[in-house]
Scaffold this motif. Sequence first.
Motif, PDB file in Angstrom:
ATOM      1  N   TRP A  79       0.788  -1.233   0.000  1.00  0.00           N
ATOM      2  CA  TRP A  79       0.000   0.000   0.000  1.00  0.00           C
ATOM      3  C   TRP A  79       0.819   1.280   0.000  1.00  0.00           C
ATOM      4  O   TRP A  79       0.314   2.343  -0.339  1.00  0.00           O
ATOM      5  N   PHE A  80       2.098   1.229   0.343  1.00  0.00           N
ATOM      6  CA  PHE A  80       2.905   2.435   0.542  1.00  0.00           C
ATOM      7  C   PHE A  80       3.429   2.967  -0.793  1.00  0.00           C
ATOM      8  O   PHE A  80       4.590   2.818  -1.131  1.00  0.00           O
ATOM      9  N   ALA A  81       2.554   3.578  -1.542  1.00  0.00           N
ATOM     10  CA  ALA A  81       2.928   4.212  -2.808  1.00  0.00           C
ATOM     11  C   ALA A  81       1.900   5.293  -3.094  1.00  0.00           C
ATOM     12  O   ALA A  81       0.736   5.164  -2.722  1.00  0.00           O
ATOM     13  N   CYS A  82       2.335   6.351  -3.736  1.00  0.00           N
ATOM     14  CA  CYS A  82       1.373   7.405  -4.050  1.00  0.00           C
ATOM     15  C   CYS A  82       1.180   7.578  -5.554  1.00  0.00           C
ATOM     16  O   CYS A  82       0.363   8.388  -5.967  1.00  0.00           O
ATOM     17  N   HIS A  83       1.926   6.814  -6.359  1.00  0.00           N
ATOM     18  CA  HIS A  83       1.780   6.929  -7.811  1.00  0.00           C
ATOM     19  C   HIS A  83       1.874   5.548  -8.454  1.00  0.00           C
ATOM     20  O   HIS A  83       2.909   4.880  -8.342  1.00  0.00           O
ATOM     21  N   GLU A  84       0.809   5.145  -9.107  1.00  0.00           N
ATOM     22  CA  GLU A  84       0.869   3.896  -9.866  1.00  0.00           C
ATOM     23  C   GLU A  84       1.794   4.103 -11.061  1.00  0.00           C
ATOM     24  O   GLU A  84       1.899   5.196 -11.597  1.00  0.00           O
TER      25      GLU A  84
ATOM     26  N   GLY B 209       0.332  13.495  -1.711  1.00  0.00           N
ATOM     27  CA  GLY B 209       0.936  12.165  -1.763  1.00  0.00           C
ATOM     28  C   GLY B 209       0.651  11.358  -0.503  1.00  0.00           C
ATOM     29  O   GLY B 209       0.374  10.158  -0.568  1.00  0.00           O
ATOM     30  N   THR B 210       0.690  12.025   0.651  1.00  0.00           N
ATOM     31  CA  THR B 210       0.392  11.342   1.918  1.00  0.00           C
ATOM     32  C   THR B 210      -1.068  10.908   1.953  1.00  0.00           C
ATOM     33  O   THR B 210      -1.382   9.789   2.362  1.00  0.00           O
TER      34      THR B 210
END
Length: 158
Positions: free
Chosen positions: A37-42, A138-139
Amino acid sequence: MSKRSTDHTTITIERHFKAPLSKVFNAWAIPEQKRQWFACHEGWKPLEFQLDFRTGGSESNRVASADGVVHAYQARYIDVIQNERFIYAFDMMLDDLRISVSLATINFASEPGGTKMTFVEQVVFLDGYSDNGSRLMGTEIGFDNLKLFVEADDARPN
């Protein structure tokens, strides 16, 4: 010579999850779970991930954006109290340029129907880096991913 500067701000985010406290806490603490889960951009390419979630432990995460810029996150865990809170310091870099340094505290509390999580980040942006709200965005995206992860039906195949 470049101009040196510091720009301080505090980000506070409160989230409520329909999941047990231990499940939400473990999503941060267990490397195999956090990676999910720790991502902000696919679409960004993972380069490195390491997590040693304990007082005195560390974490590093490096990814490359579509344009090839390496985004690096390096953290040190200062205080970890199982299922209650953790405090960590981290820096963020774009390629070889340090853009920020932060101190973050995450508190957890059981509540009817799930878990309350409170995130507070004291951040200093460095040397003219103009964040323009991208850290908060992003957070927030990361916490949206966390919500999807912890609230997923464990009986359903992924």
